[in-house]
Design an enzyme around this catalytic site. Structure first.
Site, PDB file in Angstrom:
ATOM      1  N   ASP A   1       6.117   1.413   7.310  1.00  0.00           N
ATOM      2  CA  ASP A   1       4.763   0.774   6.903  1.00  0.00           C
ATOM      3  C   ASP A   1       4.214   1.866   5.862  1.00  0.00           C
ATOM      4  O   ASP A   1       3.363   2.819   6.040  1.00  0.00           O
ATOM      5  CB  ASP A   1       4.118   1.057   8.406  1.00  0.00           C
ATOM      6  CG  ASP A   1       2.711   0.491   7.993  1.00  0.00           C
ATOM      7  OD1 ASP A   1       2.448   0.085   6.970  1.00  0.00           O
ATOM      8  OD2 ASP A   1       1.518   0.506   8.774  1.00  0.00           O
TER       9      ASP A   1
ATOM     10  N   GLU B   1      -5.290   1.226   2.454  1.00  0.00           N
ATOM     11  CA  GLU B   1      -5.107   0.088   3.270  1.00  0.00           C
ATOM     12  C   GLU B   1      -5.166   0.649   4.977  1.00  0.00           C
ATOM     13  O   GLU B   1      -5.864  -0.112   5.611  1.00  0.00           O
ATOM     14  CB  GLU B   1      -3.543  -0.712   3.358  1.00  0.00           C
ATOM     15  CG  GLU B   1      -3.356  -1.970   3.677  1.00  0.00           C
ATOM     16  CD  GLU B   1      -3.279  -1.885   5.315  1.00  0.00           C
ATOM     17  OE1 GLU B   1      -3.364  -2.904   6.012  1.00  0.00           O
ATOM     18  OE2 GLU B   1      -2.699  -0.878   5.757  1.00  0.00           O
ATOM     19  N   GLU B   2      -4.569   1.775   4.865  1.00  0.00           N
ATOM     20  CA  GLU B   2      -4.669   2.346   6.309  1.00  0.00           C
ATOM     21  C   GLU B   2      -6.156   3.021   6.719  1.00  0.00           C
ATOM     22  O   GLU B   2      -6.539   3.209   7.905  1.00  0.00           O
ATOM     23  CB  GLU B   2      -3.561   3.449   6.416  1.00  0.00           C
ATOM     24  CG  GLU B   2      -2.310   3.072   6.358  1.00  0.00           C
ATOM     25  CD  GLU B   2      -1.669   2.115   7.321  1.00  0.00           C
ATOM     26  OE1 GLU B   2      -2.634   1.798   8.339  1.00  0.00           O
ATOM     27  OE2 GLU B   2      -0.527   1.783   7.322  1.00  0.00           O
TER      28      GLU B   2
ATOM     29  N   ASP C   1      -0.517   4.298   0.815  1.00  0.00           N
ATOM     30  CA  ASP C   1      -1.009   5.165   1.640  1.00  0.00           C
ATOM     31  C   ASP C   1      -0.249   5.189   2.883  1.00  0.00           C
ATOM     32  O   ASP C   1       0.214   4.132   3.157  1.00  0.00           O
ATOM     33  CB  ASP C   1      -2.311   5.206   1.839  1.00  0.00           C
ATOM     34  CG  ASP C   1      -2.905   3.836   2.240  1.00  0.00           C
ATOM     35  OD1 ASP C   1      -2.344   2.978   1.967  1.00  0.00           O
ATOM     36  OD2 ASP C   1      -3.678   4.003   3.023  1.00  0.00           O
TER      37      ASP C   1
ATOM     38  N   GLU D   1       4.434  -5.912   4.428  1.00  0.00           N
ATOM     39  CA  GLU D   1       4.233  -5.224   5.641  1.00  0.00           C
ATOM     40  C   GLU D   1       5.288  -5.368   6.706  1.00  0.00           C
ATOM     41  O   GLU D   1       5.688  -6.502   6.507  1.00  0.00           O
ATOM     42  CB  GLU D   1       2.688  -5.811   6.178  1.00  0.00           C
ATOM     43  CG  GLU D   1       1.508  -5.132   5.269  1.00  0.00           C
ATOM     44  CD  GLU D   1       1.106  -3.792   5.656  1.00  0.00           C
ATOM     45  OE1 GLU D   1       1.772  -3.075   6.437  1.00  0.00           O
ATOM     46  OE2 GLU D   1      -0.144  -3.482   5.462  1.00  0.00           O
TER      47      GLU D   1
ATOM     48  N   HIS E   1       3.479   3.884  12.547  1.00  0.00           N
ATOM     49  CA  HIS E   1       2.297   4.590  13.188  1.00  0.00           C
ATOM     50  C   HIS E   1       2.718   5.764  14.125  1.00  0.00           C
ATOM     51  O   HIS E   1       1.919   6.229  14.868  1.00  0.00           O
ATOM     52  CB  HIS E   1       0.960   3.827  13.741  1.00  0.00           C
ATOM     53  CG  HIS E   1       0.466   2.989  12.384  1.00  0.00           C
ATOM     54  ND1 HIS E   1      -1.008   2.561  12.343  1.00  0.00           N
ATOM     55  CD2 HIS E   1       0.964   2.425  11.364  1.00  0.00           C
ATOM     56  CE1 HIS E   1      -1.304   2.080  11.435  1.00  0.00           C
ATOM     57  NE2 HIS E   1      -0.121   1.719  10.626  1.00  0.00           N
TER      58      HIS E   1
ATOM     59  N   HIS F   1       0.799  -1.359  -0.004  1.00  0.00           N
ATOM     60  CA  HIS F   1       0.135   0.027   0.006  1.00  0.00           C
ATOM     61  C   HIS F   1       0.810   1.251   0.042  1.00  0.00           C
ATOM     62  O   HIS F   1       1.963   1.247   0.914  1.00  0.00           O
ATOM     63  CB  HIS F   1      -0.978  -0.114   1.208  1.00  0.00           C
ATOM     64  CG  HIS F   1      -0.351  -0.044   2.595  1.00  0.00           C
ATOM     65  ND1 HIS F   1       0.091   1.420   3.321  1.00  0.00           N
ATOM     66  CD2 HIS F   1      -0.173  -0.978   3.440  1.00  0.00           C
ATOM     67  CE1 HIS F   1       0.474   0.940   4.324  1.00  0.00           C
ATOM     68  NE2 HIS F   1       0.317  -0.470   4.534  1.00  0.00           N
TER      69      HIS F   1
HETATM   70 ZN   LIG Z   1       0.781  -1.457   6.392  1.00  0.00          ZN
END
Ligand SMILES: [Zn+2]
Length: 375
Positions: free
Chosen positions: A99, A133-134, A68, A162, A348, A66
């Protein structure tokens, strides 16, 4: 700078906060077209998805990722701006470095080397990228898989880049994921004055015993691949804010992370059996965010173990922990799916980063996996 660092720098500079892609997919596509990939844009509403494929024969190996990222949070807490990738002490800092733009940079550069050395590899290679995805993930991989399924285009092996690693890079590969089922429950009582409880019915008191049962229930004992299923209450809200009012209702949310020993239907009926022991009226609504899946030992897992052993000199642990990922949408197509990527300790968070040696090693591991499976 190495090619992986170069590419990661360019990707992190693009502020692709979910569901934005901000040109990441176009940049990657432009790199892959000269290598013989065909690109198919599969956008749905605000989500950008791309399917890039090289070759028409089976087996089909796919890298999934992903573009994003989650929002950066308070900018002043970052030691360097989140969208200006900065290297300090051999680590690159920036939102998405771990990520999962790091994983993407590592697999694109692995592909470049692999195709250069093995232009006539067997089978086919594909890249699937999404920009959602997020977020709620309703217009991303799930939709692309529908398109592929409709035309019977089957992925045999899928590697999701991931962040799976725990203490050192590639010490853990995810071979499955727990299921996730969310519930919203409203328990009804009768509002009244706290001084006249006989004229009211307190939903909080009513529910207290049920809460005890729900949270102490042994749902299962897990199995060889999965830990025991757990129920966690995430929200309880009730009351008007006044100190002299018995509330008329109580709202609660809870989530179950469940193993392959259970399914959606069994869980729902067991929860109902607990709630129905009591007199209170309630309403419950459910949302299944993913069924559990497990990739059994096979070519993909062996090729990955072998590659990690060759590059790092150790055996990874096969694991099913962590949150959900887009792998859950690929697994039901019968593909073998694993996740292998950078360390997840900073994802994150403020000051997200990736170790630059890890980035290079990951790229080498991905290249070896391709070698093991497609030559
Ligand atoms: Zn991810």
């Amino acid at each position: 700078m190495t090619p992986s660092q170069d590419l990661l720098t360019e990707l992190v500079k693009k502020e692709s906060v979910t569901p934005e892609d901000s040109g990441c997919q176009e940049m990657i596509t432009n790199k892959l077209i000269p290598l013989g990939f065909e690109a198919e844009q599969l956008d749905f509403e605000d989500t950008k998805n791309i399917w890039l494929r090289r070759g028409q024969t089976k087996p089909l190996f796919t890298f999934l990722g992903h573009t994003d990222v989650v929002p950066p949070g308070p900018l002043n807490e970052w030691n360097s701006p989140p969208f200006e990738p900065t290297v300090r002490e051999n680590k690159m800092y920036g939102r998405g470095t771990a990520d999962m733009k790091g994983g993407i940079a590592a697999f694109i550069t692995a592909l470049e080397r692999f195709i250069q050395n093995h232009p006539d590899h067997k089978g086919s290679i594909a890249i699937m990228l999404t920009s959602d995805e997020e977020g709620i993930a309703t217009n991303g991989v799930v939709k692309v898989v529908e398109v592929l399924e409709k035309r019977q285009e089957k992925i045999d092996w899928c590697l999701v880049g991931e962040p799976s690693s725990d203490q050192k890079v590639a010490d853990v590969i995810r071979v499955g994921r727990r299921g996730s089922l969310c519930a919203k429950l409203t328990v009804y009582g009768i509002q009244g004055h706290v001084a006249y409880p006989e004229l009211a019915c307190n939903p909080i008191h009513q529910f207290a015993k049920a809460l005890e049962l729900l949270t102490t229930e042994e749902w299962d004992q897990g199995n060889d691949y999965f830990p025991a299923t757990s129920l966690q209450v995430s929200n309880i809200n009730s009351g008007t804010g006044a100190e002299n009012i018995i509330p008329g209702h109580m709202d609660l949310q809870f989530n179950l992370r469940f193993s392959t020993e259970l399914n959606e239907t069994t869980i729902k009926s067991r929860v109902a059996a607990i709630l129905d022991q009591f007199d209170f009226k309630y309403e419950i609504s459910w949302r299944l965010s993913g069924n559990p899946f497990l990739t059994q030992p096979g070519e993909l897992i062996s090729a990955t173990h072998q590659a990690i052993q060759e590059v790092m000199g150790y055996e990874p642990k096969d694991d099913t922990g962590g949150g959900t990922s887009d792998g859950r949408f690929i697994a039901p197509t019968q593909a073998q799916v694993i996740e292998l990527g950078p360390l997840n300790e900073s994802i994150h968070k403020i000051n997200e980063h990736i170790d630059l040696n890890d980035l290079e090693n990951l790229s080498k591991i991905y290249e070896k996996i391709l070698l093991n499976l497609l030559t």
